[in-house]
Design a protein around this motif. Structure first.
Motif, mmCIF file in Angstrom:
data_model
loop_
_atom_site.group_PDB
_atom_site.id
_atom_site.type_symbol
_atom_site.label_atom_id
_atom_site.label_comp_id
_atom_site.label_asym_id
_atom_site.label_seq_id
_atom_site.Cartn_x
_atom_site.Cartn_y
_atom_site.Cartn_z
ATOM 1 N N PHE A 269 0.726 -1.123 0.034
ATOM 2 C CA PHE A 269 -0.070 0.031 0.023
ATOM 3 C C PHE A 269 0.884 1.312 -0.066
ATOM 4 N N TYR A 270 1.787 1.360 0.867
ATOM 5 C CA TYR A 270 2.628 2.535 1.041
ATOM 6 C C TYR A 270 3.784 2.668 0.224
ATOM 7 N N THR A 271 4.209 1.516 -0.334
ATOM 8 C CA THR A 271 5.454 1.529 -1.338
ATOM 9 C C THR A 271 5.047 1.408 -2.604
ATOM 10 N N LEU A 272 3.816 1.296 -3.167
ATOM 11 C CA LEU A 272 3.243 1.194 -4.459
ATOM 12 C C LEU A 272 2.147 2.300 -4.810
ATOM 13 N N LEU A 273 1.132 2.187 -3.941
ATOM 14 C CA LEU A 273 -0.028 3.073 -3.938
ATOM 15 C C LEU A 273 0.378 4.543 -3.703
ATOM 16 N N VAL A 274 1.205 4.633 -2.523
ATOM 17 C CA VAL A 274 1.180 6.022 -2.043
ATOM 18 C C VAL A 274 2.209 7.020 -2.940
ATOM 19 N N PRO A 275 3.246 6.451 -3.667
ATOM 20 C CA PRO A 275 4.047 6.968 -4.724
ATOM 21 C C PRO A 275 3.336 7.385 -5.765
ATOM 22 N N MET A 276 2.316 6.430 -6.217
ATOM 23 C CA MET A 276 1.267 6.757 -7.457
ATOM 24 C C MET A 276 0.361 7.894 -7.198
ATOM 25 N N LEU A 277 -0.098 8.028 -5.990
ATOM 26 C CA LEU A 277 -1.143 8.828 -5.591
ATOM 27 C C LEU A 277 -0.828 10.242 -5.378
ATOM 28 N N ASN A 278 0.298 10.318 -4.778
ATOM 29 C CA ASN A 278 0.780 11.662 -4.238
ATOM 30 C C ASN A 278 1.025 12.606 -5.570
ATOM 31 N N PRO A 279 1.387 12.548 -6.659
ATOM 32 C CA PRO A 279 1.347 13.523 -7.795
ATOM 33 C C PRO A 279 -0.255 13.685 -8.130
ATOM 34 N N LEU A 280 -1.087 12.878 -8.036
ATOM 35 C CA LEU A 280 -2.576 13.261 -8.288
ATOM 36 C C LEU A 280 -3.102 13.923 -7.118
ATOM 37 N N ILE A 281 -2.792 13.659 -6.059
ATOM 38 C CA ILE A 281 -3.096 14.381 -4.941
ATOM 39 C C ILE A 281 -2.750 15.900 -4.903
ATOM 40 N N TYR A 282 -1.665 16.059 -5.360
ATOM 41 C CA TYR A 282 -0.882 17.575 -5.250
ATOM 42 C C TYR A 282 -1.409 18.071 -6.767
ATOM 43 N N SER A 283 -1.661 17.467 -7.439
ATOM 44 C CA SER A 283 -2.316 18.055 -8.951
ATOM 45 C C SER A 283 -3.414 18.405 -8.919
ATOM 46 N N LEU A 284 -4.376 17.420 -8.546
ATOM 47 C CA LEU A 284 -5.761 17.935 -8.951
ATOM 48 C C LEU A 284 -6.503 18.660 -7.732
ATOM 49 N N ARG A 285 -5.947 18.501 -6.592
ATOM 50 C CA ARG A 285 -6.431 19.425 -5.563
ATOM 51 C C ARG A 285 -5.776 20.760 -5.531
ATOM 52 N N ASN A 286 -5.028 21.239 -6.172
ATOM 53 C CA ASN A 286 -3.955 22.153 -6.436
ATOM 54 C C ASN A 286 -4.371 23.097 -7.691
ATOM 55 N N LYS A 287 -4.982 24.168 -7.499
ATOM 56 C CA LYS A 287 -5.223 25.147 -8.588
ATOM 57 C C LYS A 287 -4.057 25.765 -9.237
ATOM 58 N N ASP A 288 -2.896 25.943 -8.462
ATOM 59 C CA ASP A 288 -1.636 26.517 -9.138
ATOM 60 C C ASP A 288 -1.053 25.519 -10.021
ATOM 61 N N VAL A 289 -1.050 24.270 -9.708
ATOM 62 C CA VAL A 289 -0.479 23.144 -10.555
ATOM 63 C C VAL A 289 -1.410 22.903 -11.824
ATOM 64 N N MET A 290 -2.537 23.036 -11.578
ATOM 65 C CA MET A 290 -3.547 22.845 -12.846
ATOM 66 C C MET A 290 -3.391 24.061 -13.714
#
Length: 302
Positions: A269-290
């Protein structure tokens, strides 16, 4: 993980390599799992490299918060690279082995990057505290020099933790200890104490930071200020919850047959899913990144 031994002239035995047993011994699941984790790894690599490039190419993202996010993506990319290719091989090879030196090298870099990530997440909590509770002093307190110092300390602590020192898909602390011929109870206890202390210490700092942030938010009269403050912290809270929650479940308890099996699940969970989810979390939830994505895309298309 199983161990293969090499006999020496003095009739002693020393470890030459380990057999990595993988996630499952069911042959029919190997191909589906291989495809699943290959897609996961591809998404992890593309997601983190894309976010790093986006931050590097857009000057409006050259702020302390995105400096930390850049390092978080770099760490996620590196520590997934440490073990995922070897794990994928376990699905296609009949016997997936790793040398003793290779196992220790993998273990070192895995611990280095995972511990570094925990301290980077802690530094990010402090950054959010300063941004919300001391906005007028933010540029002074979070100067480039201070940010670089916080990142340097994060990597240094990760290195120190990695230096303190298999029925599994990678070399990990408890699976390696489990196959030892000696009594490893003290080693397991020390490992649990070190990991638990690091997680509790970082979690405590993060908790204090967010307690002060919450106290400050409560005294905000503007609903817009409330929304902005919570939106700024939301991505970090999700990342911290996923990373520390699965880490605690995977490592704080000494190993046994049952807990190693559970450790496999939570470490996936934390070695495979978390590294994949982090870019999505900080992209989709961030207006500056979008916004940066749109600008970069327009430059690319023009």
């Amino acid at each position: 993980m199983r161990v293969l031994t090499q006999m020496t002239m003095e009739n002693d035995s020393s470890v030459s390599e380990f057999i990595l047993m993988g996630l499952t011994d069911q042959a029919e699941l190997r191909l589906p799992l291989f495809v699943l984790f290959l897609v996961n790894y591809t998404a992890t690599v593309i997601g983190n490299l894309s976010l790093m490039n986006l931050i590097y190419l857009n000057s409006n993202l050259h702020t302390p918060m995105y400096f930390f996010i850049f390092n978080l993506s770099f760490i996620d990319f590196c520590y997934s690279l440490v073990f995922t290719p070897k794990m994928l091989m376990s699905f296609v090879l009949e016997k997936n082995t790793i040398s003793f030196r290779g196992c220790m090298t993998q273990l070192f870099f895995f611990l280095f990057f995972v511990n570094s990530e925990s301290y980077v997440l802690t530094a990010m909590a402090y950054d959010r505290y300063v941004a919300i509770c001391q906005p007028l002093l933010y540029k002074v307190v979070m100067s480039p020099k201070i940010c670089c110092l916080l990142i340097f300390v994060s990597y240094l602590m990760g290195f120190a933790c990695a230096m303190n020192l298999i029925d599994h898909y990678m070399c990990d602390i408890f699976p390696v200890l489990q196959i030892s011929c000696s009594n490893t109870y003290v080693n397991e206890l020390v490992s649990s104490a070190v990991v638990g202390t690091a997680i509790i210490l970082c979690s405590l700092i993060i908790f204090i930071s967010y307690a002060m942030i919450l106290f400050n938010i409560i005294h905000m009269s503007s609903g817009k200020a409330w929304s902005k403050a919570l939106g700024t912290c939301g991505s970090h809270i999700i990342t911290v919850s996923l990373f520390y929650g699965s880490g605690l479940l995977a490592y704080v308890k000494p190993s046994s047959t049952e807990t190693v099996a559970q450790g496999k699940f939570f470490s996936v969970f934390y070695t495979l899913l978390v590294p994949m989810l982090n870019p999505l979390i900080y992209s989709l939830r961030n207006k500056d990144v979008m916004l940066a994505v749109k600008k970069t895309w327009k430059k690319f298309m023009s």
